[in-house]
Design an enzyme around this catalytic site. Structure first.
Site, short mmCIF file in Angstrom:
data_model
loop_
_atom_site.label_atom_id
_atom_site.label_comp_id
_atom_site.label_asym_id
_atom_site.label_seq_id
_atom_site.Cartn_x
_atom_site.Cartn_y
_atom_site.Cartn_z
N ASP A 191 0.73 -1.13 0.11
CA ASP A 191 0.04 0.07 0.12
C ASP A 191 0.89 1.20 -0.17
O ASP A 191 0.66 2.29 -0.72
CB ASP A 191 -1.09 -0.05 1.29
CG ASP A 191 -2.40 0.56 0.85
OD1 ASP A 191 -2.37 1.50 0.32
OD2 ASP A 191 -3.31 -0.19 1.19
N HIS A 237 1.97 3.12 -3.03
CA HIS A 237 0.93 4.50 -3.72
C HIS A 237 1.85 5.58 -3.27
O HIS A 237 1.98 6.64 -3.98
CB HIS A 237 -0.19 4.30 -3.25
CG HIS A 237 -1.15 3.17 -3.63
ND1 HIS A 237 -1.50 2.92 -5.14
CD2 HIS A 237 -1.81 2.11 -3.05
CE1 HIS A 237 -2.21 2.07 -5.27
NE2 HIS A 237 -2.45 1.40 -4.08
N HIS A 248 -8.85 -4.44 6.51
CA HIS A 248 -7.93 -3.38 6.24
C HIS A 248 -8.30 -1.95 6.21
O HIS A 248 -9.58 -1.54 5.39
CB HIS A 248 -7.52 -3.90 4.70
CG HIS A 248 -6.62 -3.00 3.82
ND1 HIS A 248 -5.48 -3.20 3.84
CD2 HIS A 248 -6.80 -1.83 3.04
CE1 HIS A 248 -4.78 -2.32 2.94
NE2 HIS A 248 -5.67 -1.38 2.64
N HIS A 304 -7.91 2.43 6.13
CA HIS A 304 -7.31 3.56 5.86
C HIS A 304 -7.50 4.65 6.89
O HIS A 304 -8.70 4.79 7.32
CB HIS A 304 -7.59 4.00 4.47
CG HIS A 304 -6.66 3.28 3.34
ND1 HIS A 304 -5.34 3.58 3.07
CD2 HIS A 304 -7.04 2.00 2.92
CE1 HIS A 304 -4.90 2.70 2.28
NE2 HIS A 304 -5.83 1.67 2.02
N TYR A 351 -11.50 5.83 -3.47
CA TYR A 351 -10.47 5.09 -3.19
C TYR A 351 -9.07 5.95 -2.94
O TYR A 351 -8.58 6.93 -3.33
CB TYR A 351 -9.89 4.61 -4.97
CG TYR A 351 -9.89 3.43 -5.08
CD1 TYR A 351 -11.37 2.75 -5.16
CD2 TYR A 351 -8.70 2.70 -4.73
CE1 TYR A 351 -11.21 1.43 -5.46
CE2 TYR A 351 -8.73 1.37 -5.16
CZ TYR A 351 -10.11 0.59 -5.33
OH TYR A 351 -9.86 -0.64 -5.45
#
Ligand SMILES: CC[C@H](O)CC(=O)C(=O)O
Ligand SMILES: [Mn+2]
Length: 344
Positions: free
Chosen positions: A18, A21, A198, A200, A289
């Site tokens: 991740d 990115h 998961h 964010h 996203y």
């Protein structure tokens, strides 16, 4: 609190996937070796290594990797004595060939990721991974964007293809603790496979969300050191471990070693800082996203448009992963509209 037994909880560190990115896919082999070695030494269970968009993601559309991900996977495998190397695969981006390659190099686990309504495209890759002797887990992305019933239906499909666990994946960092709880609980009650989470951190609740997931019985847990992930990054691994220790979970990972590697090994890789800035806050707020942030910032510069306006528009359009080309279209449209308005 209803705690799953510590021995059942497995942590997957995603800063080398991740986090790709966050560094525009520019990890060097030396960086990957250093992070993997330090995580392994701290006792990390799984370390995910791939392009940010999963195997095969190194393209003009998603961003070219500096170093071929297969070389990075091989390097990470070489550095680890006990941790298992995991890979991510989005069907349509990664192929069965990529999966075979990664498995040959020593990857032991794959998360097959689909949009939360498209689990049916994961069948071939889950079957193949099981055939290769890998652990195969399903990863339902943008889990905030569908109802809990839909998520359960899609998770059941992944299970029917052979997935050994299914993740509630909060790609946009848009979920709040009660929403995580509801989704994980429903999956736990309807499936007899493990459930993962998961997160964010775009709304600053990733640790709280992860605890809520564990309280409802999630046993596959993701984090990234120093939040090195898309948007505001993921649940911060070393913080989560400290909180878990306070709550009496001991998953066998050395907290001091995690703190040290965060400071000395991962910290220096971070471009700028990973605090929640306006761009990542809008991701969580608009439900977009997390990996779209850097693309939206670039498009904003190109068309002289506020990236927040681009992200809000993308949120309204409910764009999904794979529609990165829409980012430029939206930026161009907004710029055109603004020019028309200015001439009125
Ligand atoms: C574009 C793939 C994505 O980064 C996978 C993931 O980590 C997520 O959906 O949060
Ligand atoms: Mn993610």
């Amino acid at each position: 609190m209803k705690q799953p037994a510590c021995k059942d909880i497995k942590i997957t560190e995603v800063s080398l996937r991740d986090g790709s990115h966050a560094v525009a896919h520019q990890f060097t082999e030396e960086q990957v070796r250093a992070v993997a070695r330090a995580l392994d030494d701290a006792g990390m269970h799984y370390i995910e290594v791939s392009h940010g968009d999963g195997l095969g993601g190194s393209t003009i559309q998603y961003g070219k990797s500096l170093v071929d991900e297969m070389r990075l996977i091989a390097a990470a495998v070489e550095e680890c004595r006990q941790a298992k190397i995991a890979v991510l695969l989005l069907p349509g981006i990664g192929t069965v060939h990529d999966l075979r390659e990664a498995s040959k190099l020593g990857a032991k686990l794959v998360r097959v990721a689909t949009h939360a309504t498209e689990a049916d495209v994961s069948a071939q890759h889950i079957h193949k991974a099981r055939e290769l002797g890998m652990e195969a887990l399903g990863f339902l992305m943008m889990a905030h964007s569908v109802s809990t019933e839909k998520l359960v239906e899609q998770a059941k499909l992944m299970k029917s293809y052979g997935a050994e666990a299914v993740y509630v994946t909060d790609s946009a960092g848009a979920l709040l603790p009660h929403e995580v709880r509801e989704r994980v609980k429903a999956l736990r009650e309807s499936l007899d496979v493990e459930v993962g989470f998961h997160g964010h951190n775009n709304l600053s609740v990733a640790v709280a969300n992860t605890l809520a997931a564990m309280e409802e019985g999630a046993t596959r847990i993701d984090g990234s050191v120093r939040c090195l992930g898309a948007g505001a990054g993921n649940t911060q691994t070393e913080v989560l471990l400290a909180v878990m220790n306070r709550l009496g979970y001991d998953v066998g990972i050395d907290l001091y070693k995690m703190m040290d590697l965060a400071e000395d090994v991962v910290g220096p890789l971070i471009r700028g800082s990973q605090e929640i800035k306006k761009g990542s806050l809008v991701l969580g707020y608009a439900g977009v996203y997390s990996s779209f942030l850097l693309h939206a910032e670039r498009a904003g510069r190109m068309y002289d448009v506020d990236p927040r306006d681009i992200l809000i528009e993308l949120g309204k359009m409910k764009v999904v992963g794979g529609q990165e080309d829409m980012i430029l279209d939206v930026a161009a449209d907004l710029s055109k509209k603004r020019k028309v308005e200015a001439t009125r």
